[in-house]
Motif scaffolding. Sequence first.
Motif, PDB file in Angstrom:
ATOM      1  N   GLU A  36       3.152  -1.672  61.538  1.00 23.22           N
ATOM      2  CA  GLU A  36       3.022  -2.164  62.905  1.00 23.22           C
ATOM      3  C   GLU A  36       2.618  -1.050  63.883  1.00 23.22           C
ATOM      4  N   LYS A  37       2.922   0.192  63.563  1.00 22.54           N
ATOM      5  CA  LYS A  37       2.604   1.315  64.447  1.00 22.54           C
ATOM      6  C   LYS A  37       1.456   2.173  63.934  1.00 22.54           C
ATOM      7  N   ARG A  38       0.938   1.843  62.776  1.00 20.83           N
ATOM      8  CA  ARG A  38      -0.012   2.730  62.100  1.00 20.83           C
ATOM      9  C   ARG A  38      -1.321   2.870  62.865  1.00 20.83           C
ATOM     10  N   GLU A  39      -1.874   1.791  63.371  1.00 24.54           N
ATOM     11  CA  GLU A  39      -3.197   1.865  64.009  1.00 24.54           C
ATOM     12  C   GLU A  39      -3.186   2.820  65.200  1.00 24.54           C
ATOM     13  N   LEU A  40      -2.164   2.731  66.041  1.00 22.88           N
ATOM     14  CA  LEU A  40      -2.071   3.629  67.187  1.00 22.88           C
ATOM     15  C   LEU A  40      -1.824   5.066  66.746  1.00 22.88           C
ATOM     16  N   ILE A  66       0.140  10.125  52.728  1.00 20.13           N
ATOM     17  CA  ILE A  66      -1.154  10.022  52.052  1.00 20.13           C
ATOM     18  C   ILE A  66      -1.330   8.637  51.444  1.00 20.13           C
ATOM     19  N   ALA A  67      -0.266   8.078  50.920  1.00 21.92           N
ATOM     20  CA  ALA A  67      -0.335   6.713  50.378  1.00 21.92           C
ATOM     21  C   ALA A  67      -0.719   5.718  51.475  1.00 21.92           C
ATOM     22  N   SER A  68      -0.207   5.932  52.678  1.00 21.99           N
ATOM     23  CA  SER A  68      -0.543   5.049  53.794  1.00 21.99           C
ATOM     24  C   SER A  68      -2.018   5.179  54.166  1.00 21.99           C
ATOM     25  N   LEU A  69      -2.559   6.402  54.140  1.00 22.61           N
ATOM     26  CA  LEU A  69      -3.965   6.605  54.455  1.00 22.61           C
ATOM     27  C   LEU A  69      -4.858   5.970  53.388  1.00 22.61           C
ATOM     28  N   LEU A  70      -4.462   6.111  52.132  1.00 24.89           N
ATOM     29  CA  LEU A  70      -5.240   5.488  51.060  1.00 24.89           C
ATOM     30  C   LEU A  70      -5.165   3.966  51.133  1.00 24.89           C
ATOM     31  N   GLN A  71      -4.047   3.471  51.579  1.00 22.07           N
ATOM     32  CA  GLN A  71      -3.908   2.022  51.747  1.00 22.07           C
ATOM     33  C   GLN A  71      -4.910   1.500  52.769  1.00 22.07           C
ATOM     34  N   GLU A  72      -5.114   2.269  53.846  1.00 21.66           N
ATOM     35  CA  GLU A  72      -6.107   1.890  54.850  1.00 21.66           C
ATOM     36  C   GLU A  72      -7.508   1.834  54.242  1.00 21.66           C
ATOM     37  N   ILE A  73      -7.804   2.765  53.360  1.00 21.88           N
ATOM     38  CA  ILE A  73      -9.120   2.814  52.724  1.00 21.88           C
ATOM     39  C   ILE A  73      -9.328   1.637  51.777  1.00 21.88           C
ATOM     40  N   ASN A  91     -13.585   1.534  62.743  1.00 24.00           N
ATOM     41  CA  ASN A  91     -12.987   2.608  63.535  1.00 24.00           C
ATOM     42  C   ASN A  91     -11.620   3.001  63.005  1.00 24.00           C
ATOM     43  N   ARG A  92     -10.866   2.005  62.588  1.00 30.53           N
ATOM     44  CA  ARG A  92      -9.512   2.289  62.110  1.00 30.53           C
ATOM     45  C   ARG A  92      -9.548   3.117  60.816  1.00 30.53           C
ATOM     46  N   VAL A  93     -10.375   2.711  59.871  1.00 34.29           N
ATOM     47  CA  VAL A  93     -10.414   3.455  58.614  1.00 34.29           C
ATOM     48  C   VAL A  93     -11.069   4.825  58.821  1.00 34.29           C
ATOM     49  N   CYS A  94     -11.988   4.932  59.783  1.00 33.04           N
ATOM     50  CA  CYS A  94     -12.594   6.237  60.060  1.00 33.04           C
ATOM     51  C   CYS A  94     -11.574   7.208  60.652  1.00 33.04           C
ATOM     52  N   ASN A  95     -10.615   6.703  61.395  1.00 34.53           N
ATOM     53  CA  ASN A  95      -9.529   7.557  61.880  1.00 34.53           C
ATOM     54  C   ASN A  95      -8.688   8.071  60.712  1.00 34.53           C
ATOM     55  N   ALA A  96      -8.478   7.213  59.713  1.00 35.59           N
ATOM     56  CA  ALA A  96      -7.756   7.656  58.515  1.00 35.59           C
ATOM     57  C   ALA A  96      -8.568   8.704  57.765  1.00 35.59           C
ATOM     58  N   LEU A 335     -14.793   2.000  42.228  1.00 39.94           N
ATOM     59  CA  LEU A 335     -13.390   1.956  41.860  1.00 39.94           C
ATOM     60  C   LEU A 335     -12.943   0.520  41.705  1.00 39.94           C
ATOM     61  N   ARG A 336     -12.077   0.282  40.774  1.00 34.96           N
ATOM     62  CA  ARG A 336     -11.505  -1.031  40.631  1.00 34.96           C
ATOM     63  C   ARG A 336     -10.484  -1.301  41.718  1.00 34.96           C
ATOM     64  N   ARG A 337     -10.536  -2.481  42.257  1.00 40.70           N
ATOM     65  CA  ARG A 337      -9.605  -2.825  43.297  1.00 40.70           C
ATOM     66  C   ARG A 337      -8.405  -3.546  42.705  1.00 40.70           C
TER      67      ARG A 337
END
Length: 337
Positions: A36-40, A66-73, A91-96, A335-337
Motif C-alpha cells: 500500500e505504501k510502495r509506490e510512493l 530486493i524481493a519487493s523491487l523484483l516483484q514490481e518488475i 513510471n512505477r517500474v522505472c522507479n524500481a 524468463l518464465r513467468r
Amino acid sequence: MSLQATSAQTAAYVAPQPPPSITDIHALVLDLTNPEKRELALLELSKKREAVPELAPILWNSFGTIASLLQEIVFIYPLLSPPKLKAQASNRVCNALALLQCVAQHPETRPAFLDAHIPLFLYPFLNTVSKARPFEYLRLTSLGVIGALVKVDDAEVISFLLTTEIIPLCLRIMETGSELSKTVATFIVQKILQDENGLNNYICATYERFSAVATVLGNMVNALADQPSSRLLKHIIRCYVLLSENANARDNLSSMLPVSFLDGTVVKYLSKDDKDPLTRKWLNTLLVNVNAPAQVANAYSLNTAPQPQPNAQPQLQPQPQAQIPLQTIQQPQLLRR
C-alpha cells in the motif's frame, strides 16, 4: 540597488535542500515491503538516490527489499506482449529500476547483484519492440542499469554479460530504438569491445558475431543522414576503432566501412561547436588500421600525419567472403513467468 531588484533576487533564490536523514531513508525502505505504501516510497527514494551514497547497501541488506523491487518488475511482464503497458505502470517500474541501478553501480553490492543474476530480469524489457513512450522509457531505464554495470570497467561484469544475450538485444535497439536508447546500447557494446575477452574471445571469435556488429554499425551510420547525432556517432566510431584492433576482424572490416567514412562526408555529422579533435583522431586511427588510402586517413588528422605501417603484415586466417545476416544470431529466451 532598488528594493524591487532585491526582491526579485530573493524570489529567484532557492535555498538548497538539506540531505535526507538516514532515519527517513530507512523508513522509506521499510515502506517498500508494504504494497500500500510502495509506490510512493519508490518515487521518493528514486528522487533521493543521488543524495544518499549508502543507499545501495541499505537496499541490498534490508529484509525483503530486493524481493519487493523484483516483484514490481515481474508484475508487468503480462503487459509486455501484447503491448498493454500504460504510463503510470511504466513510471512505477522505472522507479524500481532506478533503485536497482544504485545497487548495480555500487562497488559493495555489485558482485552480489551479479551473483543473483538480477540483470536477467530486465531482458524481457529490452526484448520489447513497441515504440510507445511507456515502452521506450522502460527500455531506456533498463539499459541504464546495464550501462551502470559496464561503466566501471570490471572484467567480471563483462564475463557475466557475455554468458547472456545482451549483444543481440543491444544490436536490435541500436537499429530500432530512439536516439538516446541507441546511444546507451552502443555504449554498452563499446564497453564490451574495450574488454579483451569481449573483443577477442566473443565478438571477434566467429565471423557471424563480428559481421552482425559491423553490419548494425554500418546501418546506423547510414541512418545518420536522416537523423544526425554527433553523440551517437562518437560511440559508433569508437566501436569501429576497437574492432579494427583485432587482427582477424581487420581485413573484413576494410570492405565493410560506410562510404561516408571513406569520402569524408561523415564529418558533417560531427558537432559544430568544435572540431571534435578526439573523434577525428579516432577516425584517422581507424582508417590507418584498415590500411585505407593515405589521403583519406590524412583528411581526418589534425595537423598530424598518420603513423607509418610496417611493411610486413601478420599472417591472418582466411575469412569467408559471404556476410552472415544479423538474423543468424539466436534471439534471447524470455524468463518464465
